[in-house]
Enzyme design. Structure first.
Site, mmCIF file in Angstrom:
data_model
loop_
_atom_site.group_PDB
_atom_site.id
_atom_site.type_symbol
_atom_site.label_atom_id
_atom_site.label_comp_id
_atom_site.label_asym_id
_atom_site.label_seq_id
_atom_site.Cartn_x
_atom_site.Cartn_y
_atom_site.Cartn_z
ATOM 1 N N GLU A 118 25.733 134.045 48.345
ATOM 2 C CA GLU A 118 24.481 134.563 47.800
ATOM 3 C C GLU A 118 24.690 135.354 46.512
ATOM 4 O O GLU A 118 25.689 136.064 46.347
ATOM 5 C CB GLU A 118 23.835 135.471 48.861
ATOM 6 C CG GLU A 118 22.556 136.136 48.451
ATOM 7 C CD GLU A 118 21.356 135.215 48.500
ATOM 8 O OE1 GLU A 118 20.614 135.195 47.501
ATOM 9 O OE2 GLU A 118 21.154 134.542 49.524
ATOM 10 N N ARG A 158 31.292 133.264 42.187
ATOM 11 C CA ARG A 158 31.352 132.096 43.064
ATOM 12 C C ARG A 158 32.685 131.387 42.930
ATOM 13 O O ARG A 158 33.305 131.405 41.872
ATOM 14 C CB ARG A 158 30.223 131.126 42.718
ATOM 15 C CG ARG A 158 28.844 131.644 43.082
ATOM 16 C CD ARG A 158 27.764 130.709 42.606
ATOM 17 N NE ARG A 158 27.708 130.623 41.152
ATOM 18 C CZ ARG A 158 26.874 129.857 40.474
ATOM 19 N NH1 ARG A 158 26.031 129.076 41.125
ATOM 20 N NH2 ARG A 158 26.871 129.856 39.158
ATOM 21 N N ASP A 217 29.763 136.164 37.461
ATOM 22 C CA ASP A 217 29.688 135.085 38.444
ATOM 23 C C ASP A 217 30.949 135.130 39.296
ATOM 24 O O ASP A 217 32.052 134.929 38.780
ATOM 25 C CB ASP A 217 29.558 133.740 37.730
ATOM 26 C CG ASP A 217 29.233 132.586 38.669
ATOM 27 O OD1 ASP A 217 29.409 132.744 39.901
ATOM 28 O OD2 ASP A 217 28.815 131.527 38.176
ATOM 29 N N ILE A 235 26.484 120.980 44.508
ATOM 30 C CA ILE A 235 27.098 122.113 45.183
ATOM 31 C C ILE A 235 26.188 123.297 44.916
ATOM 32 O O ILE A 235 26.130 123.824 43.808
ATOM 33 C CB ILE A 235 28.528 122.355 44.686
ATOM 34 C CG1 ILE A 235 29.377 121.121 45.005
ATOM 35 C CG2 ILE A 235 29.115 123.601 45.346
ATOM 36 C CD1 ILE A 235 30.800 121.204 44.498
ATOM 37 N N LYS A 293 31.317 125.075 36.573
ATOM 38 C CA LYS A 293 31.435 124.473 37.907
ATOM 39 C C LYS A 293 32.217 123.163 37.831
ATOM 40 O O LYS A 293 33.063 122.871 38.691
ATOM 41 C CB LYS A 293 30.049 124.233 38.501
ATOM 42 C CG LYS A 293 30.054 123.857 39.968
ATOM 43 C CD LYS A 293 28.642 123.599 40.494
ATOM 44 C CE LYS A 293 27.799 124.848 40.573
ATOM 45 N NZ LYS A 293 26.491 124.610 41.234
ATOM 46 N N CYS A 321 20.645 130.873 48.009
ATOM 47 C CA CYS A 321 19.742 131.812 47.346
ATOM 48 C C CYS A 321 18.572 132.039 48.287
ATOM 49 O O CYS A 321 17.605 131.263 48.280
ATOM 50 C CB CYS A 321 19.266 131.262 46.007
ATOM 51 S SG CYS A 321 18.054 132.337 45.189
#
Length: 201
Positions: free
Chosen positions: A94, A130, A128, A52, A156, A56
């Site tokens: 991003e 994400r 972070d 995953i 993650k 970038c």
């Protein structure tokens, strides 16, 4: 209302790393174009190698040496191709979720002495930002029973497990550190618990 995801288009993509099928997804969570590169038959399979990868632009497209993103992308595709099956999910988040503008501003702060975490926080963001709910929906859409996640990031793994994904194992994806990114990598290891430099200590 439960988030919806639709697999709109699938098309063959020959790459330098082998042949893949590119799946284009639409979703009701955001306006972004998330995709998955799929190798072989992954439906109803266990221990499927999965990367995953968060977008970038500087690393993936321009080959920037400030990070290890481009190298990780190449290594993951090589690994999946060698295995003969697997998935690379490309999420459009991003700069750990803060966007390209803020990421470039963070680069300038890093050049003034901050590390990647402190620079993000200085700009009013989390270290972070994400998130992986769309990735989980994509894996469900592909009917994968369990995955081996290609990552160095323990967070993650935990986030995917919380989303109901059966993470059966981890495949390391560690590139060679160099002068331009060693500080970045050490910050990931020390402040974000990424599993890096472990064989060298």
């Amino acid at each position: 209302m439960k988030p919806q995801l639709e697999n709109l288009v699938q098309t063959p993509i020959p790459t330098k790393h082998g042949e893949f099928i590119l799946h284009y997804y639409s979703n009701t969570i955001d306006e972004k174009e998330h995709v998955a590169l799929v190798k072989g038959d992954v439906a109803d399979k266990e221990n499927v190698p999965v990367r995953i990868h968060s977008e970038c632009f500087t690393g993936d497209v321009l080959g920037s040496r400030r990070c290890d993103c481009g190298e990780q992308l190449d290594m993951a595709l090589q690994l999946i191709n060698k295995a003969g099956f697997g998935v690379l999910i490309y999420l459009r988040q991003e700069g750990r979720g803060i966007g390209l503008l803020k990421k470039l501003q963070a680069y300038n702060l890093q050049d003034q002495g901050m590390d990647t975490v402190d620079a993000n926080i200085h700009l009013g963001h989390l270290a972070d930002e994400r998130e992986y709910s769309i990735a989980a929906l994509m894996l469900e859409n592909l009917h994968i029973k369990s995955i081996e996640l290609i990552t160095n990031n323990p967070n993650k793994i935990e986030e995917l497990k919380k989303l109901g994904i059966n993470v059966a194992g981890r495949i390391p994806v560690e590139s060679v550190a160099h002068d331009d990114n060693v500080g970045y990598l050490k910050t990931k290891a020390k402040k974000m618990a990424h599993m890096l430099f472990e064989s060298k200590e």
